[in-house]
Design an enzyme around this catalytic site. Structure first.
Site, mmCIF file in Angstrom:
data_model
loop_
_atom_site.group_PDB
_atom_site.id
_atom_site.type_symbol
_atom_site.label_atom_id
_atom_site.label_comp_id
_atom_site.label_asym_id
_atom_site.label_seq_id
_atom_site.Cartn_x
_atom_site.Cartn_y
_atom_site.Cartn_z
ATOM 1 N N CYS A 1 2.532 4.959 4.690
ATOM 2 C CA CYS A 1 2.437 3.764 6.063
ATOM 3 C C CYS A 1 3.476 3.150 5.930
ATOM 4 O O CYS A 1 4.017 2.657 7.298
ATOM 5 C CB CYS A 1 0.769 3.154 5.681
ATOM 6 S SG CYS A 1 -0.092 4.395 5.538
ATOM 7 N N GLY B 1 0.053 -1.070 0.460
ATOM 8 C CA GLY B 1 -0.159 0.265 -0.782
ATOM 9 C C GLY B 1 0.540 1.138 0.271
ATOM 10 O O GLY B 1 2.471 1.143 -0.691
ATOM 11 N N CYS B 2 0.293 2.040 0.244
ATOM 12 C CA CYS B 2 1.100 3.467 0.078
ATOM 13 C C CYS B 2 2.567 3.853 1.189
ATOM 14 O O CYS B 2 2.221 2.657 2.585
ATOM 15 C CB CYS B 2 0.473 4.764 1.255
ATOM 16 S SG CYS B 2 1.147 6.294 1.291
ATOM 17 N N PHE B 3 3.389 4.054 0.702
ATOM 18 C CA PHE B 3 4.635 3.714 1.015
ATOM 19 C C PHE B 3 5.225 4.927 2.200
ATOM 20 O O PHE B 3 5.163 4.413 3.161
ATOM 21 C CB PHE B 3 5.869 3.650 0.083
ATOM 22 C CG PHE B 3 5.603 5.172 -0.752
ATOM 23 C CD1 PHE B 3 5.290 6.313 -0.545
ATOM 24 C CD2 PHE B 3 6.847 4.889 -2.217
ATOM 25 C CE1 PHE B 3 5.563 7.521 -1.631
ATOM 26 C CE2 PHE B 3 6.583 6.179 -3.294
ATOM 27 C CZ PHE B 3 5.710 7.694 -2.985
#
Length: 215
Positions: free
Chosen positions: A52, A48-50
């Site tokens: 995070c 997912g979003c890096f």
């Protein structure tokens, strides 16, 4: 499947995990021909979003560096705008430099699967697109085998109550993301996405894995 030394633990899932279940977590296999930086080793994960994933792994004792970037696509030197179209084939990912004497690749896998949803294809929460896929990019045969064994064990235990869609692929060229993406959470904690998505994840990480965190 290679013989695995297992450690029976309870994986307490994050809010998006389907259910709580005991699973066998394999320890890191003996490594050979490991990609290294001196005595350090490298792991590359997309979950997912890096912003995070970077924030999570920076908390861990034994992790010396986490770099956000792009991997798994065809475009040379992609930008954030390029990969955001979903057309370059790249995933938002992190490259982790770690000391295997302090934290094993198996422990990194455990935290990787506990801190994102490996059952949603090309999506994490509201972030949708192939760039947000779940994927492990292995750097040697031992990382590949351990990743396969780990997923096989979780599948056998039906840990998430749904099929795991995490891909396992050989690491290719890793492109470092733009400077403003690096250490994003620590520099933008009051930003809305950080406050509502990343901070709760960090709080749960601290509760679940207090013994693995930097002092």
């Amino acid at each position: 499947m290679k013989k695995i030394i297992g450690l029976l633990i309870a994986l307490l899932p994050f809010s998006f995990c389907a259910k709580e279940k005991n699973v066998i977590v394999p320890k890191s296999l003996e490594t050979k021909n490991m990609e290294k930086q001196g005595d350090l080793e490298i792991a590359t994960f997309a979950g997912g979003c890096f912003w995070c994933t970077e924030a999570v792994f920076l908390q861990l004792d034994g992790v010396s560096k986490v770099v956000s970037g792009y991997i798994g696509g065809n475009t040379v030197n992609p930008t954030y705008n390029d990969i955001s179209t979903g057309e370059t084939g790249h995933a938002e990912a992190i490259e982790i430099t770690f000391d295997p004497k302090k934290i094993s690749f198996g422990e990194l896998l455990e935290i990787f699967f506990a801190t994102h949803d490996p059952t949603t294809l090309n999506r994490q929460g509201a972030d949708a697109g192939t760039q947000y896929r779940s994927e492990i990019f292995y750097h040697n045969d031992n990382q590949k085998q351990l990743s396969q064994d780990y997923i096989a064990l979780m599948t056998q235990e039906n840990t998430f109550g749904k099929p795991i869609v995490t891909k396992i692929s050989a690491a290719t060229k890793f492109y470092v993301a733009e400077d403003y993406h690096q250490n994003y959470y620590n520099q933008n904690k009051t930003q809305g996405y950080c406050s509502y998505v990343i901070t709760p994840k960090i709080d749960k990480l601290k509760k679940m894995y207090q013994g693995k965190l930097k002092k």
